[in-house]
Scaffold this motif. Sequence first.
Motif, PDB file in Angstrom:
ATOM      1  N   UNK A  55     -14.542 -24.752  52.681  1.00 59.38           N
ATOM      2  CA  UNK A  55     -13.231 -26.485  52.698  1.00 59.38           C
ATOM      3  C   UNK A  55     -11.995 -25.908  53.355  1.00 59.38           C
ATOM      4  N   UNK A  56     -11.456 -27.150  53.462  1.00 59.34           N
ATOM      5  CA  UNK A  56      -9.703 -27.186  53.141  1.00 59.34           C
ATOM      6  C   UNK A  56      -9.576 -28.755  52.744  1.00 59.34           C
ATOM      7  N   UNK A  66      -7.539 -22.574  52.087  1.00 54.67           N
ATOM      8  CA  UNK A  66      -8.357 -22.811  53.584  1.00 54.67           C
ATOM      9  C   UNK A  66      -9.200 -22.128  52.472  1.00 54.67           C
ATOM     10  N   UNK A  67     -10.413 -22.845  52.236  1.00 52.41           N
ATOM     11  CA  UNK A  67     -11.370 -22.014  51.029  1.00 52.41           C
ATOM     12  C   UNK A  67     -12.641 -21.416  51.987  1.00 52.41           C
ATOM     13  N   UNK A  68     -13.084 -19.866  51.555  1.00 47.21           N
ATOM     14  CA  UNK A  68     -14.228 -18.958  51.988  1.00 47.21           C
ATOM     15  C   UNK A  68     -15.044 -18.663  51.314  1.00 47.21           C
ATOM     16  N   UNK A  69     -16.431 -18.352  50.811  1.00 46.79           N
ATOM     17  CA  UNK A  69     -16.905 -18.141  50.109  1.00 46.79           C
ATOM     18  C   UNK A  69     -17.965 -16.914  50.760  1.00 46.79           C
ATOM     19  N   UNK A  70     -17.699 -15.359  50.299  1.00 44.93           N
ATOM     20  CA  UNK A  70     -18.525 -14.452  50.784  1.00 44.93           C
ATOM     21  C   UNK A  70     -19.183 -13.073  50.234  1.00 44.93           C
ATOM     22  N   UNK A  71     -20.196 -13.262  50.444  1.00 42.90           N
ATOM     23  CA  UNK A  71     -20.793 -11.931  49.256  1.00 42.90           C
ATOM     24  C   UNK A  71     -21.319 -11.290  50.368  1.00 42.90           C
ATOM     25  N   UNK A  72     -20.971 -11.129  51.777  1.00 38.85           N
ATOM     26  CA  UNK A  72     -20.144 -10.216  52.681  1.00 38.85           C
ATOM     27  C   UNK A  72     -19.561  -9.869  53.373  1.00 38.85           C
ATOM     28  N   UNK A  77     -14.785 -10.966  59.943  1.00 34.19           N
ATOM     29  CA  UNK A  77     -14.480 -11.600  59.249  1.00 34.19           C
ATOM     30  C   UNK A  77     -12.969 -12.195  59.178  1.00 34.19           C
ATOM     31  N   UNK A  78     -12.012 -11.653  59.117  1.00 38.56           N
ATOM     32  CA  UNK A  78     -10.839 -12.093  59.344  1.00 38.56           C
ATOM     33  C   UNK A  78     -10.607 -12.331  61.053  1.00 38.56           C
ATOM     34  N   UNK A  79     -11.482 -12.004  61.933  1.00 39.53           N
ATOM     35  CA  UNK A  79     -11.015 -12.718  62.550  1.00 39.53           C
ATOM     36  C   UNK A  79     -11.673 -14.168  63.373  1.00 39.53           C
ATOM     37  N   UNK A  80     -13.158 -14.278  62.382  1.00 45.75           N
ATOM     38  CA  UNK A  80     -13.219 -15.277  61.988  1.00 45.75           C
ATOM     39  C   UNK A  80     -12.199 -17.163  61.154  1.00 45.75           C
ATOM     40  N   UNK A  81     -12.134 -16.129  60.391  1.00 45.69           N
ATOM     41  CA  UNK A  81     -10.572 -16.962  59.407  1.00 45.69           C
ATOM     42  C   UNK A  81      -9.699 -17.527  60.946  1.00 45.69           C
ATOM     43  N   UNK A  92      -4.286 -30.598  62.911  1.00 45.77           N
ATOM     44  CA  UNK A  92      -3.437 -31.478  61.728  1.00 45.77           C
ATOM     45  C   UNK A  92      -1.489 -31.302  62.036  1.00 45.77           C
ATOM     46  N   UNK A  93      -1.738 -30.091  62.930  1.00 44.92           N
ATOM     47  CA  UNK A  93      -0.094 -29.995  63.101  1.00 44.92           C
ATOM     48  C   UNK A  93       0.398 -28.032  62.619  1.00 44.92           C
ATOM     49  N   UNK A  94       1.263 -27.490  63.555  1.00 46.99           N
ATOM     50  CA  UNK A  94       1.308 -26.581  63.260  1.00 46.99           C
ATOM     51  C   UNK A  94       2.578 -26.432  62.517  1.00 46.99           C
ATOM     52  N   UNK A  95       2.636 -27.788  61.932  1.00 49.36           N
ATOM     53  CA  UNK A  95       4.160 -27.433  60.707  1.00 49.36           C
ATOM     54  C   UNK A  95       3.390 -27.326  59.146  1.00 49.36           C
ATOM     55  N   UNK A  96       1.904 -26.990  59.111  1.00 52.68           N
ATOM     56  CA  UNK A  96       1.383 -26.972  57.946  1.00 52.68           C
ATOM     57  C   UNK A  96       1.498 -25.786  57.244  1.00 52.68           C
ATOM     58  N   UNK A  97       1.422 -25.443  55.710  1.00 53.60           N
ATOM     59  CA  UNK A  97       1.781 -23.777  54.409  1.00 53.60           C
ATOM     60  C   UNK A  97       0.101 -23.732  54.600  1.00 53.60           C
ATOM     61  N   UNK A  98      -0.338 -23.141  55.366  1.00 51.35           N
ATOM     62  CA  UNK A  98      -1.196 -22.891  55.425  1.00 51.35           C
ATOM     63  C   UNK A  98      -2.128 -21.673  53.608  1.00 51.35           C
ATOM     64  N   UNK A  99      -2.780 -21.248  53.080  1.00 51.42           N
ATOM     65  CA  UNK A  99      -3.091 -20.214  52.613  1.00 51.42           C
ATOM     66  C   UNK A  99      -4.547 -20.027  53.041  1.00 51.42           C
ATOM     67  N   UNK A 100      -5.052 -18.919  52.886  1.00 47.42           N
ATOM     68  CA  UNK A 100      -6.518 -18.291  53.315  1.00 47.42           C
ATOM     69  C   UNK A 100      -6.487 -17.315  52.180  1.00 47.42           C
ATOM     70  N   UNK A 101      -7.697 -18.250  51.020  1.00 45.66           N
ATOM     71  CA  UNK A 101      -8.496 -17.532  50.334  1.00 45.66           C
ATOM     72  C   UNK A 101      -9.420 -17.645  50.220  1.00 45.66           C
ATOM     73  N   UNK A 102      -9.793 -16.382  50.240  1.00 46.75           N
ATOM     74  CA  UNK A 102     -11.418 -16.249  50.029  1.00 46.75           C
ATOM     75  C   UNK A 102     -12.046 -15.321  48.422  1.00 46.75           C
TER      76      UNK A 102
END
Length: 313
Positions: A55-56, A66-72, A77-81, A92-102
């Motif tokens: 999800x985004x 950016x939301x990902x769900x992990x059972x393992x 996984x970090x490279x994938x993110x 969408x453009x490089x000025x986005x403020x992104x959060x990586x939530x797992x």
Amino acid sequence: MSDVAYQNKDIVSKILTDGMKEKSFAVYGVPMSRIKDVLPVNLPAIEANEMATDNLFRLEDDSYAVVDYESSFSEKSKIKYVCHIARILKKYGSIMKLRMIVLCTSSTCRINTVLDAGCLRLSIEPGYLSSIETDRVFENIRKQIEDGKKLNDTEVMQMIVLPLTVKNREEQKELLEEVVNLAKNIKEEEQQMFVLSGVITFADKIIEPDFARRVEEWIKMTKVGRLFEEEKLQAMADVRQSMEKTIAEKDMALAEKDMALAVAEKEKAIAIAEKQHEALKLASVRLLLKGSSPKEVSKTTGLPLKEIEEFLK
């Protein structure tokens, strides 16, 4: 029907993602403002694959999650993110403020949340579903539903991940079935569909294909009422147009002399026609449910065969 795909989120993603608006992952232990928008996450590239994250979301503070769900979870996984984030920024453009939530299921231990590659540093915000008190939450939700009360956002968000808050695989499956059966008793249709969609999406790695199909069929059945409502509105428009034309042709003189009376008579005729048509539609559905063929139902009710076949679909 073919087996449910391992990544079966496309089946119910629209229901789930639309329902996510105005909610927050704070209930899973990740402090964040409420979700404002849901963005597309198909991220095609020149490689012979199309990458998509789970999800985004655009949040109320105009940051993006950016939301990902992990059972393992592993270092890979970090490279994938990182790949996900790079393609999102490109799209969408490089000025986005992104959060990586797992969001980690109960079977996932505490994870190393940082990838430091020198010129690039990735910080992950984990949410551990094991922190949810399964029994207490389940009993609270069960009581709310049995009392006919609407669940609040926190209860809804807890309910859709509840099967993943226990560690044992068999316990997860048992709890999954209990949650689905409980969700079927939710009075509000929109909330019921969101919960069911969320449950089978989050539990896609533990859910049995046959059970997933049954849940999906239930979701489709809950939409029948809405589809009938749309058909009814269209039928009403068609009947109204036909009646207006007939009345206009036959009662032009009367309409000119007493417009108010003509309108009243017209509305009465339309109401009668609509009521009769609706009664025939309901009778047709009952006959179909009892096993009658479309041709038999058409002959009995007088409705067009094409319309009966649409009901059957």
